[in-house]
Design a protein around this motif. Sequence first.
Motif, PDB file in Angstrom:
ATOM      1  N   GLN A  85       1.032  -9.919   6.360  1.00 34.85           N
ATOM      2  CA  GLN A  85      -0.123 -10.293   7.175  1.00 34.85           C
ATOM      3  C   GLN A  85      -0.209 -11.813   7.245  1.00 34.85           C
ATOM      4  O   GLN A  85       0.144 -12.511   6.298  1.00 34.85           O
ATOM      5  CB  GLN A  85      -1.429  -9.789   6.552  1.00 34.85           C
ATOM      6  N   GLY A 116       5.621   1.053  12.245  1.00 34.34           N
ATOM      7  CA  GLY A 116       4.384   0.275  12.226  1.00 34.34           C
ATOM      8  C   GLY A 116       3.542   0.480  10.982  1.00 34.34           C
ATOM      9  O   GLY A 116       2.462  -0.082  10.855  1.00 34.34           O
ATOM     10  N   ARG A 117       4.020   1.305  10.069  1.00 38.13           N
ATOM     11  CA  ARG A 117       3.271   1.520   8.822  1.00 38.13           C
ATOM     12  C   ARG A 117       4.269   1.527   7.668  1.00 38.13           C
ATOM     13  O   ARG A 117       5.123   2.400   7.590  1.00 38.13           O
ATOM     14  CB  ARG A 117       2.529   2.854   8.900  1.00 38.13           C
ATOM     15  N   TYR A 118       4.181   0.522   6.821  1.00 41.66           N
ATOM     16  CA  TYR A 118       5.158   0.363   5.759  1.00 41.66           C
ATOM     17  C   TYR A 118       4.446   0.187   4.429  1.00 41.66           C
ATOM     18  O   TYR A 118       3.243  -0.058   4.394  1.00 41.66           O
ATOM     19  CB  TYR A 118       6.053  -0.860   6.039  1.00 41.66           C
ATOM     20  N   PHE A 142       4.169  -4.778   3.754  1.00 36.35           N
ATOM     21  CA  PHE A 142       4.024  -5.327   5.098  1.00 36.35           C
ATOM     22  C   PHE A 142       3.389  -6.698   4.977  1.00 36.35           C
ATOM     23  O   PHE A 142       2.725  -7.000   4.000  1.00 36.35           O
ATOM     24  CB  PHE A 142       3.161  -4.405   5.973  1.00 36.35           C
ATOM     25  N   GLY A 145      -1.407  -7.964  11.210  1.00 34.24           N
ATOM     26  CA  GLY A 145      -0.168  -7.406  10.684  1.00 34.24           C
ATOM     27  C   GLY A 145       1.041  -8.009  11.374  1.00 34.24           C
ATOM     28  O   GLY A 145       1.185  -7.905  12.588  1.00 34.24           O
ATOM     29  N   ARG A 150       3.673  -5.196  12.713  1.00 33.25           N
ATOM     30  CA  ARG A 150       3.212  -4.532  13.934  1.00 33.25           C
ATOM     31  C   ARG A 150       3.161  -5.486  15.110  1.00 33.25           C
ATOM     32  O   ARG A 150       3.461  -5.107  16.239  1.00 33.25           O
ATOM     33  CB  ARG A 150       1.810  -3.995  13.709  1.00 33.25           C
ATOM     34  N   ARG A 185     -15.029  -0.556  10.118  1.00 31.52           N
ATOM     35  CA  ARG A 185     -13.842  -0.953   9.360  1.00 31.52           C
ATOM     36  C   ARG A 185     -14.055  -0.648   7.893  1.00 31.52           C
ATOM     37  O   ARG A 185     -15.177  -0.494   7.441  1.00 31.52           O
ATOM     38  CB  ARG A 185     -13.509  -2.422   9.610  1.00 31.52           C
ATOM     39  N   ARG A 206       0.857  -1.189   0.000  1.00 34.63           N
ATOM     40  CA  ARG A 206       0.000   0.000   0.000  1.00 34.63           C
ATOM     41  C   ARG A 206       0.889   1.233   0.000  1.00 34.63           C
ATOM     42  O   ARG A 206       1.850   1.296   0.770  1.00 34.63           O
ATOM     43  CB  ARG A 206      -0.887   0.041   1.267  1.00 34.63           C
ATOM     44  N   ALA A 240      -3.563  -0.779  15.786  1.00 33.42           N
ATOM     45  CA  ALA A 240      -4.341  -1.937  15.339  1.00 33.42           C
ATOM     46  C   ALA A 240      -3.382  -3.038  14.912  1.00 33.42           C
ATOM     47  O   ALA A 240      -2.672  -2.924  13.917  1.00 33.42           O
ATOM     48  CB  ALA A 240      -5.250  -1.551  14.192  1.00 33.42           C
ATOM     49  N   LEU A 241      -3.330  -4.094  15.698  1.00 33.43           N
ATOM     50  CA  LEU A 241      -2.448  -5.214  15.358  1.00 33.43           C
ATOM     51  C   LEU A 241      -3.094  -6.077  14.286  1.00 33.43           C
ATOM     52  O   LEU A 241      -2.416  -6.753  13.515  1.00 33.43           O
ATOM     53  CB  LEU A 241      -2.203  -6.075  16.595  1.00 33.43           C
ATOM     54  N   GLY A 242      -4.409  -6.067  14.269  1.00 32.36           N
ATOM     55  CA  GLY A 242      -5.115  -6.881  13.283  1.00 32.36           C
ATOM     56  C   GLY A 242      -6.599  -6.674  13.435  1.00 32.36           C
ATOM     57  O   GLY A 242      -7.059  -6.095  14.422  1.00 32.36           O
ATOM     58  N   ALA A 273      -7.190 -10.346   9.233  1.00 29.99           N
ATOM     59  CA  ALA A 273      -5.796 -10.234   8.828  1.00 29.99           C
ATOM     60  C   ALA A 273      -5.048  -9.570   9.975  1.00 29.99           C
ATOM     61  O   ALA A 273      -5.510  -8.581  10.534  1.00 29.99           O
ATOM     62  CB  ALA A 273      -5.677  -9.397   7.566  1.00 29.99           C
ATOM     63  N   GLU A 292       1.451   4.045   1.434  1.00 27.39           N
ATOM     64  CA  GLU A 292       1.107   4.815   2.616  1.00 27.39           C
ATOM     65  C   GLU A 292       2.291   5.679   2.993  1.00 27.39           C
ATOM     66  O   GLU A 292       3.395   5.515   2.496  1.00 27.39           O
ATOM     67  CB  GLU A 292       0.817   3.863   3.789  1.00 27.39           C
TER      68      GLU A 292
END
Length: 416
Positions: A115, A108-110, A113, A294, A297, A244, A101, A267-269, A292, A103
């Motif tokens: 899942q 924690g945001r890549y 990533f 992450g 994370r 969501r 994505r 949010a881990l998942g 899903a 982003e």
Amino acid sequence: MRDILPDDTGRWRRLNQVFADVVGAAGYGQIITPLIEDVGVFTRIGEATDVVTKELYAFEDRGGRHVSLRPELTASVCRAFAQHRPAALPWKVWYTGPNFRQEKAQRGRYRQFDQVGVEVLGVDDAHLDVEVIALASEFYAQLGLTQVTLVVNSLGEPENRAAYVSALEAYFADAELTDQSRATLARNPLRVLDSKRPEDAAAIAGAPQIAEFYSDEAAAHFDTVQAGLARLGIDFVVEPKLVRGLDYYRRTIFEFQGGTLDSAQNALGGGGRYDGLVEALGGPPTPGIGFALGVDRTLLACDDEGVFGADDRPLDVFVVDVVGGAEALAITAEIRAAGLSADRGFDGRSMKAQMKLANRSGAKYAIIVGEQEMADRTVIIKPMGPTDQFTTPRDEAAQLLVKMQTEASRTESDYP
Ligand code: AMP
């Protein structure tokens, strides 16, 4: 996008193994779908989600096909279901792998990533929702994470949700909102509830609640889910403002929030029950549910909690050969064939340099081959602790090390 290096890769592998064991024990089979799909597979996730409108790595390939790297796996799994039409329902699958994505990258945001997740297609039973949530819970527990909060909500039936969305639109039209949230309101009113901006907090706090709109059936489904979680002793918090992204979500949705991460990335998942996705991808009307989690994370949360650490698998044996290196070649091969791990020095380095390497490798034993040993067809075995070294016939060395290793692990003490 990042590189994952040794020794971190070791715990990625272990994490995948833990997940595979947890879901495998519940009858889930692994699915591997392509990293690239027709872009249409992903646009079906929802025209109003950031994942689709802003973040897709979509491009035209050399054949003029409009394709995209996958941003998640639910759509791919539903596409696969529609394509292969498995006869036995529910169809329970799990997956692991990277997603993409565009982003704004931060801790924690890549942009790439991983899942792990499951999807179950073909069953509407509320007890399945409980099973699915329980699997994710069990997975976190097996990693050793304790600061994970399960947050659940129900979006009701599609009609309930639609009525709720209209009520939200009417309510927010006159409410005090930031410009960003106004823009979100125009695209996806539910998502306004997601805003973490303090200026939006008052308006959100006074907003109508989804539960007011549940049909009897939807309310009963959600009650059964909550009773099931309680029966399994799984703690949860009902959060009426949890929404969501996916347009297809209905009834149960849930999220696992880590206690140690920044709120924007906590949010881990998450997951939920969805309808219509399989149909939109050319299959029969089919209910689905999945989650899903992450991996990146989750591992950050493990670091923060000091659990599920990076791999520390020291070598069993390091071979030091000061007579040219050919003996080390043969001996390491023999030791590896006997089931122990072995490494060696290269480039004809000095005894001292090779012993340094042996120390650094974390090996439990060094095998040393010098002129004298070559002549006698022996080797020196040197335990890398306080114990004395000794000489042994070269051809018996590998088996002797295996024996020593087995005894050491049995008594948890060093041999001899
Ligand atoms: P989603 O598919 O957006 O519901 O995301 C499910 C989980 O995947 C999240 O809870 C995160 O743990 C993880 N995740 C989503 N996007 C990213 C990202 N850009 N970088 C790292 N992890 C992510």
